[in-house]
Design a protein around this motif. Structure first.
Motif, short mmCIF file in Angstrom:
data_model
loop_
_atom_site.label_atom_id
_atom_site.label_comp_id
_atom_site.label_asym_id
_atom_site.label_seq_id
_atom_site.Cartn_x
_atom_site.Cartn_y
_atom_site.Cartn_z
N LEU A 1 28.78 -26.01 9.93
CA LEU A 1 29.67 -26.99 10.55
C LEU A 1 29.54 -26.85 12.06
N ARG A 2 29.22 -27.95 12.74
CA ARG A 2 29.10 -27.94 14.20
C ARG A 2 30.10 -28.93 14.78
N PHE A 3 30.77 -28.48 15.82
CA PHE A 3 31.73 -29.33 16.52
C PHE A 3 31.45 -29.25 18.01
N TRP A 4 31.74 -30.33 18.72
CA TRP A 4 31.63 -30.32 20.18
C TRP A 4 32.93 -29.80 20.76
N GLU A 5 32.85 -29.19 21.91
CA GLU A 5 34.04 -28.62 22.55
C GLU A 5 35.09 -29.68 22.86
N HIS A 6 34.70 -30.96 22.98
CA HIS A 6 35.67 -32.01 23.32
C HIS A 6 36.37 -32.59 22.09
N GLU A 7 35.96 -32.20 20.89
CA GLU A 7 36.59 -32.75 19.69
C GLU A 7 38.00 -32.17 19.51
N SER A 8 38.82 -32.90 18.79
CA SER A 8 40.19 -32.48 18.55
C SER A 8 40.23 -31.16 17.77
N PRO A 9 40.86 -30.12 18.32
CA PRO A 9 40.96 -28.86 17.59
C PRO A 9 41.63 -29.02 16.23
N ASP A 10 42.63 -29.89 16.16
CA ASP A 10 43.33 -30.12 14.89
C ASP A 10 42.38 -30.70 13.84
N ALA A 11 41.59 -31.70 14.23
CA ALA A 11 40.65 -32.32 13.30
C ALA A 11 39.57 -31.31 12.87
N CYS A 12 39.09 -30.51 13.82
CA CYS A 12 38.08 -29.50 13.50
C CYS A 12 38.64 -28.49 12.51
N ALA A 13 39.84 -28.00 12.77
CA ALA A 13 40.46 -26.99 11.90
C ALA A 13 40.67 -27.54 10.49
N LEU A 14 41.05 -28.81 10.39
CA LEU A 14 41.25 -29.42 9.07
C LEU A 14 39.92 -29.51 8.31
N GLN A 15 38.85 -29.90 9.00
CA GLN A 15 37.53 -30.00 8.35
C GLN A 15 37.05 -28.62 7.90
N ILE A 16 37.26 -27.62 8.75
CA ILE A 16 36.84 -26.26 8.41
C ILE A 16 37.60 -25.78 7.18
N ALA A 17 38.93 -25.94 7.22
CA ALA A 17 39.75 -25.48 6.09
C ALA A 17 39.36 -26.19 4.79
N ALA A 18 39.11 -27.48 4.87
CA ALA A 18 38.74 -28.23 3.66
C ALA A 18 37.41 -27.72 3.10
N MET A 19 36.44 -27.49 3.97
CA MET A 19 35.13 -27.04 3.49
C MET A 19 35.20 -25.63 2.93
N VAL A 20 35.91 -24.74 3.61
CA VAL A 20 36.02 -23.36 3.13
C VAL A 20 36.76 -23.33 1.80
N SER A 21 37.83 -24.11 1.68
CA SER A 21 38.57 -24.16 0.41
C SER A 21 37.70 -24.69 -0.72
N LYS A 22 36.88 -25.67 -0.42
CA LYS A 22 35.99 -26.27 -1.43
C LYS A 22 34.92 -25.28 -1.88
N LEU A 23 34.39 -24.48 -0.96
CA LEU A 23 33.25 -23.61 -1.26
C LEU A 23 33.63 -22.16 -1.58
N ARG A 24 34.87 -21.81 -1.33
CA ARG A 24 35.28 -20.41 -1.56
C ARG A 24 35.23 -20.09 -3.05
N PRO A 25 34.65 -18.95 -3.39
CA PRO A 25 34.63 -18.57 -4.81
C PRO A 25 36.06 -18.42 -5.34
N ARG A 26 36.28 -18.95 -6.50
CA ARG A 26 37.61 -18.87 -7.12
C ARG A 26 37.81 -17.49 -7.72
N GLN A 27 38.98 -16.94 -7.49
CA GLN A 27 39.30 -15.63 -8.07
C GLN A 27 39.92 -15.84 -9.45
N THR A 28 39.47 -15.05 -10.40
CA THR A 28 39.99 -15.22 -11.76
C THR A 28 40.99 -14.17 -12.12
#
Length: 153
Positions: free
Chosen positions: A126-153
């Protein structure tokens, strides 16, 4: 090494610095913990996600990501507009343009190579420019990590 004020400054052998002032200015530029990085990290951390800061995603690759989520295999880069050639904000330098434009072009090529190598190793970049909204970046990061994180059983 400490110099007396009347001693003339000269760049070290092989140095690119054109003056003492330029050298001080370039040494002051942060390569990590920039304000955009810190803002995004704070927001991602507030969402309960944990990560490594300025870490190598791949041990054999001498490149560091700004944030690394190892279990999810997500590497995050927050690129500076000048140093990484932002199409919206990059302004070619007026002083020593050949050197600096070449350096930025090298950074862009290295960024693409890093993306390719990480992708080939199964990482999501994931690449972001320094001028992008920190809130939008954080939401994209969290969504991707949640999607790809191994599920604990």
């Amino acid at each position: 090494m400490h110099r007396s004020p009347d001693e003339q400054w000269s760049p070290p052998t092989g140095s690119w610095a054109s003056s003492a002032a330029r050298r001080r200015n370039m040494q002051a530029i942060r390569s990590r913990d920039t304000e955009p990085e810190r803002l995004i990290r704070r927001l991602v951390h507030a969402q309960g996600l944990r990560y490594r800061v300025a870490a190598r995603p791949l041990p054999g690759l001498r490149r560091t990501a700004d944030m690394v989520f190892r279990p999810a295999k997500v590497a995050v880069f927050i690129d500076g507009c000048y140093w990484h050639g932002c199409p919206e904000h990059y302004v070619p330098p007026k002083t020593n343009p050949g050197y600096w434009s070449g350096k930025v072009a090298g950074n862009i090529a290295r960024d693409r190579d890093t993306d390719r190598r990480l992708s080939e190793a199964g990482w999501t970049v994931l690449r972001f420019w320094e001028h992008e909204s920190p809130d939008a970046c954080a939401l994209q990061i969290a969504a991707m990590v949640s999607k790809l994180r191994p599920r604990q059983t």
